[in-house]
Design a protein around this motif. Sequence first.
Motif, PDB file in Angstrom:
ATOM      1  N   GLY A 284       0.829  -1.208   0.000  1.00  0.00           N
ATOM      2  CA  GLY A 284       0.000   0.000   0.000  1.00  0.00           C
ATOM      3  C   GLY A 284       0.854   1.245   0.000  1.00  0.00           C
ATOM      4  O   GLY A 284       0.583   2.212  -0.740  1.00  0.00           O
ATOM      5  N   THR A 285       1.916   1.236   0.800  1.00  0.00           N
ATOM      6  CA  THR A 285       2.836   2.379   0.851  1.00  0.00           C
ATOM      7  C   THR A 285       3.561   2.553  -0.472  1.00  0.00           C
ATOM      8  O   THR A 285       3.760   3.687  -0.942  1.00  0.00           O
ATOM      9  N   ILE A 286       3.955   1.453  -1.113  1.00  0.00           N
ATOM     10  CA  ILE A 286       4.640   1.536  -2.407  1.00  0.00           C
ATOM     11  C   ILE A 286       3.725   2.167  -3.446  1.00  0.00           C
ATOM     12  O   ILE A 286       4.142   3.042  -4.223  1.00  0.00           O
ATOM     13  N   MET A 287       2.464   1.747  -3.460  1.00  0.00           N
ATOM     14  CA  MET A 287       1.521   2.297  -4.430  1.00  0.00           C
ATOM     15  C   MET A 287       1.291   3.790  -4.181  1.00  0.00           C
ATOM     16  O   MET A 287       1.247   4.589  -5.119  1.00  0.00           O
ATOM     17  N   LEU A 288       1.151   4.156  -2.917  1.00  0.00           N
ATOM     18  CA  LEU A 288       0.926   5.563  -2.578  1.00  0.00           C
ATOM     19  C   LEU A 288       2.130   6.407  -2.987  1.00  0.00           C
ATOM     20  O   LEU A 288       1.975   7.502  -3.559  1.00  0.00           O
ATOM     21  N   ASN A 289       3.328   5.918  -2.728  1.00  0.00           N
ATOM     22  CA  ASN A 289       4.520   6.676  -3.106  1.00  0.00           C
ATOM     23  C   ASN A 289       4.688   6.772  -4.612  1.00  0.00           C
ATOM     24  O   ASN A 289       5.235   7.765  -5.116  1.00  0.00           O
ATOM     25  N   TYR A 290       4.187   5.777  -5.344  1.00  0.00           N
ATOM     26  CA  TYR A 290       4.225   5.855  -6.801  1.00  0.00           C
ATOM     27  C   TYR A 290       3.325   6.985  -7.300  1.00  0.00           C
ATOM     28  O   TYR A 290       3.724   7.765  -8.179  1.00  0.00           O
ATOM     29  N   ILE A 291       2.130   7.105  -6.734  1.00  0.00           N
ATOM     30  CA  ILE A 291       1.223   8.192  -7.120  1.00  0.00           C
ATOM     31  C   ILE A 291       1.841   9.538  -6.752  1.00  0.00           C
ATOM     32  O   ILE A 291       1.744  10.523  -7.515  1.00  0.00           O
ATOM     33  N   MET A 292       2.474   9.617  -5.585  1.00  0.00           N
ATOM     34  CA  MET A 292       3.137  10.860  -5.185  1.00  0.00           C
ATOM     35  C   MET A 292       4.231  11.243  -6.176  1.00  0.00           C
ATOM     36  O   MET A 292       4.377  12.420  -6.538  1.00  0.00           O
ATOM     37  N   THR A 293       4.985  10.262  -6.644  1.00  0.00           N
ATOM     38  CA  THR A 293       6.038  10.531  -7.625  1.00  0.00           C
ATOM     39  C   THR A 293       5.450  11.046  -8.932  1.00  0.00           C
ATOM     40  O   THR A 293       5.969  12.012  -9.535  1.00  0.00           O
ATOM     41  N   LEU A 294       4.354  10.412  -9.392  1.00  0.00           N
ATOM     42  CA  LEU A 294       3.693  10.877 -10.615  1.00  0.00           C
ATOM     43  C   LEU A 294       3.235  12.325 -10.478  1.00  0.00           C
ATOM     44  O   LEU A 294       3.408  13.143 -11.394  1.00  0.00           O
ATOM     45  N   ALA A 295       2.629  12.646  -9.344  1.00  0.00           N
ATOM     46  CA  ALA A 295       2.132  14.008  -9.125  1.00  0.00           C
ATOM     47  C   ALA A 295       3.289  15.006  -9.121  1.00  0.00           C
ATOM     48  O   ALA A 295       3.198  16.087  -9.725  1.00  0.00           O
ATOM     49  N   LYS A 296       4.368  14.648  -8.450  1.00  0.00           N
ATOM     50  CA  LYS A 296       5.523  15.551  -8.395  1.00  0.00           C
ATOM     51  C   LYS A 296       6.105  15.777  -9.783  1.00  0.00           C
ATOM     52  O   LYS A 296       6.456  16.909 -10.154  1.00  0.00           O
ATOM     53  N   ASN A 297       6.193  14.713 -10.580  1.00  0.00           N
ATOM     54  CA  ASN A 297       6.726  14.829 -11.942  1.00  0.00           C
ATOM     55  C   ASN A 297       5.826  15.669 -12.843  1.00  0.00           C
ATOM     56  O   ASN A 297       6.295  16.236 -13.841  1.00  0.00           O
ATOM     57  N   ASN A 298       4.525  15.735 -12.502  1.00  0.00           N
ATOM     58  CA  ASN A 298       3.583  16.529 -13.301  1.00  0.00           C
ATOM     59  C   ASN A 298       3.337  17.914 -12.695  1.00  0.00           C
ATOM     60  O   ASN A 298       2.458  18.640 -13.178  1.00  0.00           O
ATOM     61  N   ASN A 299       4.091  18.250 -11.659  1.00  0.00           N
ATOM     62  CA  ASN A 299       4.007  19.581 -11.040  1.00  0.00           C
ATOM     63  C   ASN A 299       2.597  19.943 -10.600  1.00  0.00           C
ATOM     64  O   ASN A 299       2.121  21.060 -10.852  1.00  0.00           O
ATOM     65  N   VAL A 300       1.934  19.001  -9.942  1.00  0.00           N
ATOM     66  CA  VAL A 300       0.582  19.266  -9.423  1.00  0.00           C
ATOM     67  C   VAL A 300       0.561  19.002  -7.928  1.00  0.00           C
ATOM     68  O   VAL A 300       1.394  18.264  -7.395  1.00  0.00           O
ATOM     69  N   ARG A 301      -0.378  19.625  -7.239  1.00  0.00           N
ATOM     70  CA  ARG A 301      -0.633  19.296  -5.842  1.00  0.00           C
ATOM     71  C   ARG A 301      -1.302  17.929  -5.783  1.00  0.00           C
ATOM     72  O   ARG A 301      -1.970  17.515  -6.729  1.00  0.00           O
ATOM     73  N   LEU A 302      -1.139  17.242  -4.658  1.00  0.00           N
ATOM     74  CA  LEU A 302      -1.776  15.935  -4.489  1.00  0.00           C
ATOM     75  C   LEU A 302      -2.530  15.909  -3.174  1.00  0.00           C
ATOM     76  O   LEU A 302      -1.976  16.229  -2.116  1.00  0.00           O
ATOM     77  N   ARG A 303      -3.783  15.542  -3.263  1.00  0.00           N
ATOM     78  CA  ARG A 303      -4.590  15.365  -2.063  1.00  0.00           C
ATOM     79  C   ARG A 303      -5.343  14.041  -2.196  1.00  0.00           C
ATOM     80  O   ARG A 303      -5.367  13.434  -3.273  1.00  0.00           O
ATOM     81  N   SER A 304      -5.948  13.613  -1.116  1.00  0.00           N
ATOM     82  CA  SER A 304      -6.698  12.363  -1.133  1.00  0.00           C
ATOM     83  C   SER A 304      -7.963  12.507  -0.317  1.00  0.00           C
ATOM     84  O   SER A 304      -7.964  13.150   0.742  1.00  0.00           O
ATOM     85  N   GLU A 305      -9.022  11.941  -0.822  1.00  0.00           N
ATOM     86  CA  GLU A 305     -10.217  11.808  -0.007  1.00  0.00           C
ATOM     87  C   GLU A 305      -9.977  10.677   0.993  1.00  0.00           C
ATOM     88  O   GLU A 305      -9.368   9.654   0.658  1.00  0.00           O
ATOM     89  N   PHE A 306     -10.449  10.881   2.208  1.00  0.00           N
ATOM     90  CA  PHE A 306     -10.355   9.828   3.206  1.00  0.00           C
ATOM     91  C   PHE A 306     -11.598   9.878   4.091  1.00  0.00           C
ATOM     92  O   PHE A 306     -11.893  10.916   4.685  1.00  0.00           O
ATOM     93  N   ILE A 307     -12.321   8.779   4.141  1.00  0.00           N
ATOM     94  CA  ILE A 307     -13.507   8.673   4.988  1.00  0.00           C
ATOM     95  C   ILE A 307     -13.227   7.583   6.008  1.00  0.00           C
ATOM     96  O   ILE A 307     -13.167   6.395   5.677  1.00  0.00           O
ATOM     97  N   ALA A 308     -13.032   7.995   7.248  1.00  0.00           N
ATOM     98  CA  ALA A 308     -12.664   7.049   8.302  1.00  0.00           C
ATOM     99  C   ALA A 308     -13.850   6.181   8.687  1.00  0.00           C
ATOM    100  O   ALA A 308     -15.002   6.626   8.702  1.00  0.00           O
ATOM    101  N   ASN A 309     -13.553   4.922   8.996  1.00  0.00           N
ATOM    102  CA  ASN A 309     -14.543   4.030   9.586  1.00  0.00           C
ATOM    103  C   ASN A 309     -13.832   3.171  10.625  1.00  0.00           C
ATOM    104  O   ASN A 309     -12.649   3.383  10.906  1.00  0.00           O
ATOM    105  N   ASP A 310     -14.539   2.217  11.193  1.00  0.00           N
ATOM    106  CA  ASP A 310     -13.946   1.447  12.290  1.00  0.00           C
ATOM    107  C   ASP A 310     -12.980   0.370  11.809  1.00  0.00           C
ATOM    108  O   ASP A 310     -12.438  -0.389  12.612  1.00  0.00           O
ATOM    109  N   ARG A 311     -12.714   0.308  10.482  1.00  0.00           N
ATOM    110  CA  ARG A 311     -11.884  -0.783   9.974  1.00  0.00           C
ATOM    111  C   ARG A 311     -10.721  -0.323   9.101  1.00  0.00           C
ATOM    112  O   ARG A 311      -9.894  -1.144   8.716  1.00  0.00           O
TER     113      ARG A 311
END
Length: 353
Positions: A284-311
Amino acid sequence: MISPKAEILNNKQADKKAVKCVVWDLDNTLWDGVLLEDDRIFLRNEVVEIIKKLDSRGILQSIASKNDAARAMAQLEEFKLHEYFLYPQINWNSKSSSIQEIAHSLNLGIDTFAFIDDQLFELEEVNFSLPEVLCINAADLGHLLDMPEMNPRFITEDSKLRRLMYISDIVRNNSERKFVGTQEEFLATLNMTFTISSAQEEDLQRAEELTLRTNQLNTTGYTYSYDELNHFRQSNQHKLLIATLDDKYGSYGKIGLVLVECQELVWTIKLLLMSCRVMSRGVGTIMLNYIMTLAKNNNVRLRSEFIANDRNRMMYVSYKFAGFKEIENTIFLETNLMSIQPVPSYMKFQTRI
């Protein structure tokens, strides 16, 4: 027609999720007769067909039986059915505690389990202790394969191989328990290859299945239909990526999915999920860091939706380790892309984008 007993037991269970694991009793359920009392026992006529059909649909199966474990397993081997049951609980404990042990071993939510027994007392005990479990009277086995909960919308290649993948997991876990050394040293012995690809049309059935089945390692809990995913796959404003993992024991299958909405100045991760079977592999961390790298290479901000639940707290922790911070009063997390971690040395990483 469903028996009155079954209707009583299921009166609080009208809205059950798709079943991921069916747990069988043995005496007078899977077979006719009582193993420790009768000279001979006989498989019920419909049982073999049901077991094999559920297996082909990707529904796992196990056993919760008050019985002598050695004799019961020997009988299952004689019937050539033992290989279908994962983490069987054959002991004198309550059926509810046995089901909980199976759920823990499989790392599945208890609300995705069904339990079959011929004894009303046992069904009521499970229904009282674990109301999330779908309880089915053995008298109603003839209707089981037609139940909506037992009929996934798609049966994918991963579905057909699910039991074998879990058996491989058991071998891996046994190897890990015997290994002397650190977690990272053990992972290095697995020769893992993690692959991220642009989702193709042939991946979409599995992609939909992942959004429906994955609850623990899911950042939002959103589900998407085949048609919605196909739209995102073809959209210039979205990236739909799917991940696979392989090691020396075989393939884990397609175990990860990410959907990114790409605007001119900001990208938003709408969904990031991973199968619970790879929780300890760090993918999961590898995939997230890959998306971060793509965003950085494209000079864009990166945000994520996150909806917390009990799991899904583990996904929140993954975001925090990656440098994401809450944006006040919103469901968004955002990162400055300053702390992108390298791929761990124990993992071979490749892309097919």
